[in-house]
Design an enzyme around this catalytic site. Sequence first.
Site, PDB file in Angstrom:
ATOM      1  N   GLU A  64       0.763  -1.104  -0.063  1.00  0.00           N
ATOM      2  CA  GLU A  64      -0.095   0.039  -0.040  1.00  0.00           C
ATOM      3  C   GLU A  64       1.050   1.153   0.126  1.00  0.00           C
ATOM      4  OE1 GLU A  64      -3.149  -0.168  -0.605  1.00  0.00           O
ATOM      5  OE2 GLU A  64      -2.747  -2.392  -0.554  1.00  0.00           O
ATOM      6  N   TRP A  95       2.008   1.737  -3.440  1.00  0.00           N
ATOM      7  CA  TRP A  95       1.018   2.317  -4.445  1.00  0.00           C
ATOM      8  C   TRP A  95       1.006   3.726  -4.122  1.00  0.00           C
ATOM      9  CZ3 TRP A  95      -1.938   1.024  -8.233  1.00  0.00           C
ATOM     10  CH2 TRP A  95      -2.424  -0.155  -8.400  1.00  0.00           C
ATOM     11  N   TRP A 122     -20.010  11.573 -20.793  1.00  0.00           N
ATOM     12  CA  TRP A 122     -20.629  11.628 -19.366  1.00  0.00           C
ATOM     13  C   TRP A 122     -21.963  12.096 -19.199  1.00  0.00           C
ATOM     14  CZ3 TRP A 122     -17.819   8.485 -16.212  1.00  0.00           C
ATOM     15  CH2 TRP A 122     -16.312   8.407 -16.644  1.00  0.00           C
ATOM     16  N   ASN A 179     -10.984   2.818   2.429  1.00  0.00           N
ATOM     17  CA  ASN A 179     -10.511   2.334   1.138  1.00  0.00           C
ATOM     18  C   ASN A 179     -11.575   1.625   0.327  1.00  0.00           C
ATOM     19  OD1 ASN A 179      -8.615   2.319  -1.041  1.00  0.00           O
ATOM     20  ND2 ASN A 179      -8.322   0.178  -0.913  1.00  0.00           N
ATOM     21  N   TRP A 183     -15.410  11.209 -13.391  1.00  0.00           N
ATOM     22  CA  TRP A 183     -14.748  10.944 -12.418  1.00  0.00           C
ATOM     23  C   TRP A 183     -14.255  12.334 -11.755  1.00  0.00           C
ATOM     24  CZ3 TRP A 183      -9.719  12.672 -12.693  1.00  0.00           C
ATOM     25  CH2 TRP A 183      -9.095  12.758 -13.930  1.00  0.00           C
ATOM     26  N   TRP A 194      -9.377   7.568  -8.331  1.00  0.00           N
ATOM     27  CA  TRP A 194     -10.387   7.906  -9.209  1.00  0.00           C
ATOM     28  C   TRP A 194     -10.051   7.347 -10.696  1.00  0.00           C
ATOM     29  CZ3 TRP A 194     -15.027   9.081  -8.175  1.00  0.00           C
ATOM     30  CH2 TRP A 194     -15.464   9.526  -6.925  1.00  0.00           C
TER      31      TRP A 194
END
Length: 471
Positions: free
Chosen positions: A274, A277, A305, A340, A358, A381
């Site tokens: 993590e 990341w 969208w 998360n 987004w 996102w």
Amino acid sequence: MKRIIHWFRRDLRLHDNTALHEASRRGAELVPVFILEEALSAGVDVGAARLAFLLKSVEALRLELRRAGYNLVVRKGKSDELIPALCRETGASAVFCNKRYEPYTVRRDERIAQKLSTMGVEFHRLKDSVIWENREILTQSGTPYTVFTPYSKAWKSRAVPAPLPSLPPETQSSTVYQSDEVPLDPWIFGHRLNHPVTAGGEVEALKLWQSFLAGPIHHYEEQRNFPSINGTSKLSPHLRCGNIGIRRMVIDILKARTASNPMQAKNCDVFLSELIWREFYTQILSNFPHVMRHNFRREYDALAWSDNEEHFQAWCVGQTGYPIVDAAMRCLNQTGWMHNRLRMIVAMFLTKDLLLHWQRGERYFMQKLTDGDMAANNGGWQWSSGTGTDAAPYFRIFNPTTQGQKFDPQGKFIGQWVPELVSLDEKMIHLPWENPLLASRLKYTQPIVLHEKQRPKCLAMYAAIKVSKSS
Ligand SMILES: Cc1cc2nc3c(=O)[nH]c(=O)nc-3n(C[C@H](O)[C@H](O)[C@H](O)COP(=O)(O)OP(=O)(O)OC[C@H]3O[C@@H](n4cnc5c(N)ncnc54)[C@H](O)[C@@H]3O)c2cc1C
């Protein structure tokens, strides 16, 4: 008297702080500075929770510095004017700070570097908030990684540098300069906060870290996906402000890993991933700054969208009729925090059920999250919407109901944040609309869209891009 400025930014701590450590070794009087940027009063992406946590952390830093014999100089305004002005006022010959990677801060630092250079003042920007920065881990062809697994493998193959010692106490009496108060008001620069602020500062961060290392890390893999369990570190706001050093954390994990049985070692590995990341997204933002305004995959800029404002408002306030989505959004609005797993669920729901861009969710998160961080937020996102690096493919669409059933099986989290549903049993709490008689008695909204109908629409929206690209 020779003086050197250490400019605190996202490194609000005395331990394991690269630039502070280097500045303190120069044999000059250290002038610690924090600039409360004027831009914080105007930014649409600035949120009260984040700002309040930052200011609490600055106040904690001020107290820690005072204990060590230093006076923190706080000034409000524009750093590209105030840093050169402070150099003139103090006669400082050098400014030290730790690097930031958001494109606008890089540009601002360049302006400051030019100004200081014309004044003959050294400006040192050092790596600190990450173990490896943008150009340090590259593929064999010398390009940045855009897929996480090989990046993570390359990251893990290198030796991690040791944490640095703490700032030594000041031995002489340090000069007192005019300093502004740190505003700790619920109305911060016009941003109103309607919930308590998480405790900030280095001491708090270290406490949190020690308690995580003593227990939850050993069950991290099995527990980290369940929002009603306290199974993650909650360190993200501290990491964002630099209240804890990343070297300290990684070295502690590696030590815990060696002292553990294979099961515990696995948990340490998952947690380390993590943190990797976090660095992966930092290098993505730095190497591909277009992600701030566009899809990482530019072909998706043509996605059609929806612009349904009512849907967006319902999502923001937690009135979509999907219990897990509404619980998550209400929790965010009332605490500045979201787990998360829930971030992924609500992000998928916004983009793949409501078909809203987004970027609308990204901005809302930045306004509400205590840990709002440009790189991790943008990465999260774009991953959820399928438009980013190493993203969930666009056809992977979470079903919000089954996600709720899987990750909140007894409906504990839903019951906590959606009181309208608290009386329902663990089956009905996930699908209150299934029993019309019951649903009519509840003061809970009906689903604003039907997942089964939105799914094919979403697939068609993305497939249109694939078709137009190949034709
Ligand atoms: C849509 C979306 C938006 C997000 N926005 C943010 C954000 O604004 N700020 C932020 O810090 N994280 C963000 N994340 C990542 C992640 O949700 C949070 O870092 C995590 O929930 C923080 O809780 P924790 O500290 O208990 O995490 P832990 O599980 O304890 O993880 C430890 C640390 O690793 C880092 N980390 C964990 N997961 C990720 C991840 N997926 N991406 C990057 N870093 C990670 C964080 O620094 C975190 O504090 C987002 C994820 C998604 C899906």
